[in-house]
Structures are given as C-alpha cells and as structure tokens.
Design a protein around this motif. Sequence first.
Motif, short mmCIF file in Angstrom:
data_model
loop_
_atom_site.label_atom_id
_atom_site.label_comp_id
_atom_site.label_asym_id
_atom_site.label_seq_id
_atom_site.Cartn_x
_atom_site.Cartn_y
_atom_site.Cartn_z
N THR A 91 0.83 -1.21 0.00
CA THR A 91 0.00 0.00 0.00
C THR A 91 0.86 1.25 0.00
O THR A 91 0.58 2.22 -0.71
CB THR A 91 -0.92 0.00 1.23
OG1 THR A 91 -1.76 -1.15 1.20
CG2 THR A 91 -1.78 1.25 1.28
N LEU A 92 1.93 1.22 0.78
CA LEU A 92 2.84 2.37 0.86
C LEU A 92 3.55 2.59 -0.47
O LEU A 92 3.69 3.74 -0.92
CB LEU A 92 3.84 2.14 1.99
CG LEU A 92 4.87 3.24 2.25
CD1 LEU A 92 4.18 4.58 2.46
CD2 LEU A 92 5.71 2.88 3.47
N ALA A 93 3.98 1.52 -1.11
CA ALA A 93 4.65 1.65 -2.41
C ALA A 93 3.71 2.25 -3.45
O ALA A 93 4.11 3.09 -4.26
CB ALA A 93 5.17 0.30 -2.88
N ALA A 94 2.44 1.83 -3.43
CA ALA A 94 1.46 2.38 -4.37
C ALA A 94 1.20 3.85 -4.09
O ALA A 94 1.05 4.66 -5.02
CB ALA A 94 0.16 1.58 -4.29
N SER A 95 1.14 4.22 -2.81
CA SER A 95 0.94 5.62 -2.44
C SER A 95 2.13 6.47 -2.86
O SER A 95 1.98 7.59 -3.36
CB SER A 95 0.72 5.74 -0.93
OG SER A 95 0.65 7.09 -0.51
N LEU A 96 3.34 5.93 -2.68
CA LEU A 96 4.55 6.63 -3.09
C LEU A 96 4.56 6.84 -4.61
O LEU A 96 4.90 7.92 -5.10
CB LEU A 96 5.77 5.82 -2.66
CG LEU A 96 7.14 6.32 -3.11
CD1 LEU A 96 7.44 7.69 -2.52
CD2 LEU A 96 8.22 5.31 -2.70
N GLN A 97 4.15 5.80 -5.34
CA GLN A 97 4.08 5.91 -6.79
C GLN A 97 3.12 7.03 -7.20
O GLN A 97 3.45 7.87 -8.05
CB GLN A 97 3.63 4.58 -7.39
CG GLN A 97 3.50 4.59 -8.90
CD GLN A 97 2.98 3.28 -9.44
OE1 GLN A 97 2.18 2.60 -8.78
NE2 GLN A 97 3.41 2.89 -10.63
N ALA A 98 1.94 7.06 -6.59
CA ALA A 98 0.95 8.08 -6.93
C ALA A 98 1.46 9.48 -6.59
O ALA A 98 1.26 10.44 -7.37
CB ALA A 98 -0.36 7.80 -6.19
N LEU A 99 2.11 9.63 -5.45
CA LEU A 99 2.63 10.93 -5.03
C LEU A 99 3.66 11.45 -6.03
O LEU A 99 3.62 12.61 -6.43
CB LEU A 99 3.26 10.80 -3.64
CG LEU A 99 4.04 12.02 -3.12
CD1 LEU A 99 3.11 13.22 -2.95
CD2 LEU A 99 4.74 11.69 -1.80
N LEU A 100 4.57 10.59 -6.44
CA LEU A 100 5.65 11.02 -7.33
C LEU A 100 5.18 11.23 -8.77
O LEU A 100 5.78 12.00 -9.53
CB LEU A 100 6.79 10.01 -7.29
CG LEU A 100 7.56 9.95 -5.97
CD1 LEU A 100 8.50 8.76 -5.94
CD2 LEU A 100 8.33 11.25 -5.73
N GLN A 101 4.11 10.52 -9.16
CA GLN A 101 3.59 10.68 -10.51
C GLN A 101 2.72 11.93 -10.63
O GLN A 101 2.58 12.49 -11.72
CB GLN A 101 2.79 9.45 -10.92
CG GLN A 101 3.67 8.24 -11.18
CD GLN A 101 2.92 7.02 -11.68
OE1 GLN A 101 3.49 6.15 -12.32
NE2 GLN A 101 1.63 6.94 -11.38
N ASP A 102 2.14 12.36 -9.52
CA ASP A 102 1.28 13.54 -9.52
C ASP A 102 2.13 14.81 -9.57
O ASP A 102 3.34 14.79 -9.35
CB ASP A 102 0.40 13.52 -8.26
CG ASP A 102 -0.84 14.37 -8.42
OD1 ASP A 102 -1.03 14.97 -9.50
OD2 ASP A 102 -1.62 14.47 -7.45
#
Length: 341
Positions: free
Chosen positions: A70-81
Amino acid sequence: MSDKLPTSQLAPEETSSSTSYKSRLIARFVLEHNPHLLDGSQRNVQRKSGKLQPPVMLSMQGPQGAGKSTLAASLQALLQDQPYGLNVAVVSLDDFYLTHQGLVDLADEHPENKLLHGRGQPGTHDVPLLKNTLRAISHINDSDNDLSTTTTTSSRTVNLPVFDKSLFNGQGDRAPLSIQIEGPLDIFILEGWSLGFRPLPPATLESYHAQPSPIPPPSRPPPYKMHDHPLAAIIQINANLRTISQEVYPFFPLHVVIRPRSYDYVYAWRLEQERQMKALNGGRGMEDEEVRRFVDRYMPAYEVWGNEALRAGLEAEEGEEAGGREVLELVFDEERRVVQS
C-alpha cells in the motif's frame, strides 16, 4: 531546490500512521539523493534529446502486514502527480518466485529443510530472471535516435512476470500473462519482505542458533522459531541470501527499511489483513490458526537476518558497511505509527 521537496511534517488531518505521511518521508529521501528529478524542464530536454539518465532504483523491505505494498502504491501516486510528474513503476519480489514445478523440485531437493517447502524464503525466487529483468530496467531509458527526424522513441520495453498465488490450491504458479512497462522511466521500486536482509558468517549463525536465549535476542519474545529448524536449514537459507545479495542488491543504491519494534507484531498485522480480505470476499481465506502457521514459516528469517542488534555487532567488529547504499529506516510501533526515522 529544498522548497520543492515533500514536507516531512504531519498535515493537520494526518497521524504518524498515515500512509500519506510515510510516502512523503520516502519521497523526500529519494528526491534528496536525486535532485535532478526535481527539474522537470531539464528532464523534458533530455527526453527530446534521447539522453535520459537511467531510472533511480529503490528497494523497499518490510514484514508481512506492515503495509509496504500500500505504501509503495501511495509513493508511486505521489511522485507521478504534480508537481513532480515522474514516471514510476512498482514491482513485488513475490512475482519472481520460481514456477510451481520449480518450487516442487526445490522441495524435493531439500527434503529436510522445511523452510524451502513452499514459496517465501530466499532460495524460492528465480534469481536469474530477476537479475535479467533488473538489468533490462536499468537500460530502459536507452533510446534509438533517428537523426533525420525530431522524434526519439524508446528502444526498450520490459516484460515483468506475474505470480498467481491462487493457482494449485494456493501454492501458486507463474501466470501466463506479463506486465509490460515502457521507457522512459524515472524511478523503479522493488518491494519484498526479505529484500535487504544480508547473509551472516556461518560461525555467527552456529553460535547464535545454539543458544536457547540468543545474545543479542531477536526483537520478539521466546520461544524462537529458528529453533524449530536444524542449523543446516538456516545455513542453506543464508547461502541463498548471499546469492541474492550479490546478484540483486547492487542494482539498488537506495533502500527503505520498514522495521517493527517487535517482529511479534507481524502475527497481528497479518491476521488483520486476512480478516479484512475475508470481510470483502465472502469469507474466503485462512482461518486464524492457519495465519499463525503461515507467519511461523517466515519468523526464523526475522529472528536471524532481521536482528539488527546482531548485525550492528558484526559491523562494529568487522567494519562491514551497507554496500554503499543510502538507507532510510522507518521504525513502526504496533499501530504502524512511525516512531523513528
């Protein structure tokens, strides 16, 4: 460019257990060590010229139930935004398990080592496949430049394996499908429960395993699950871990560790996950005692290679270093709150 970095402060609606807060801590760590990722205009120039830097390679380790996926997915979304707008890919080490037949053969080859009877431990992964995939990822930004046009196209795509844990009555197998990612890629994240554990000297293992109450003790109360397995089994896993550390770890100059204050938390965390899943799927899944037995199979690794006091003692004695990696450690309490970073 420090003003462009994600804040490490809690937002008003957050607590130290919030996934958004944890993902910002990791994003800040990644961007501090790779400030070129903050310069969007320079990245655009590089993309047009076909002279992109290789993707930043980040590994992430955390025990079952800690919330690393879940944290990796959240990190991905944060950096892609916005404001970052980065291209980020996340992959699980679980997808690199041996095929079902490979796992069966492995168990047959080691009939006395119960730790290798089923997926999970170091030795149950397809290391050549993983290494070849990481090598391809590290070159995914290579490009073919047609000098007669202004268009630059990526010369590489990489196919990532998928391991389907539902096959063979839950034993799992590599799925026929794969996931394709294309360059250019800014950040690649590989997450796994044992990723980052490093092998110990055999003499240290022998001394540590021989003690009913090892010194330094594992970060959980006795009885210790490593004593359920003969020393030879522990040494075999250690040898497998050495192979992974030599073949895989050099790809990752950045590493994130999610460390619980006590690995005993993993039983409650994994049970919570299973109950949540069953609440959503009509009750399909493991019973509580099955979850405990499932975690038991992983606990020897946490007690041995996850014992940071043991590792720290060796590093102080032998001058061992973390292999040149930059490491961010997030220490969780039982409620998954960050209590140290």
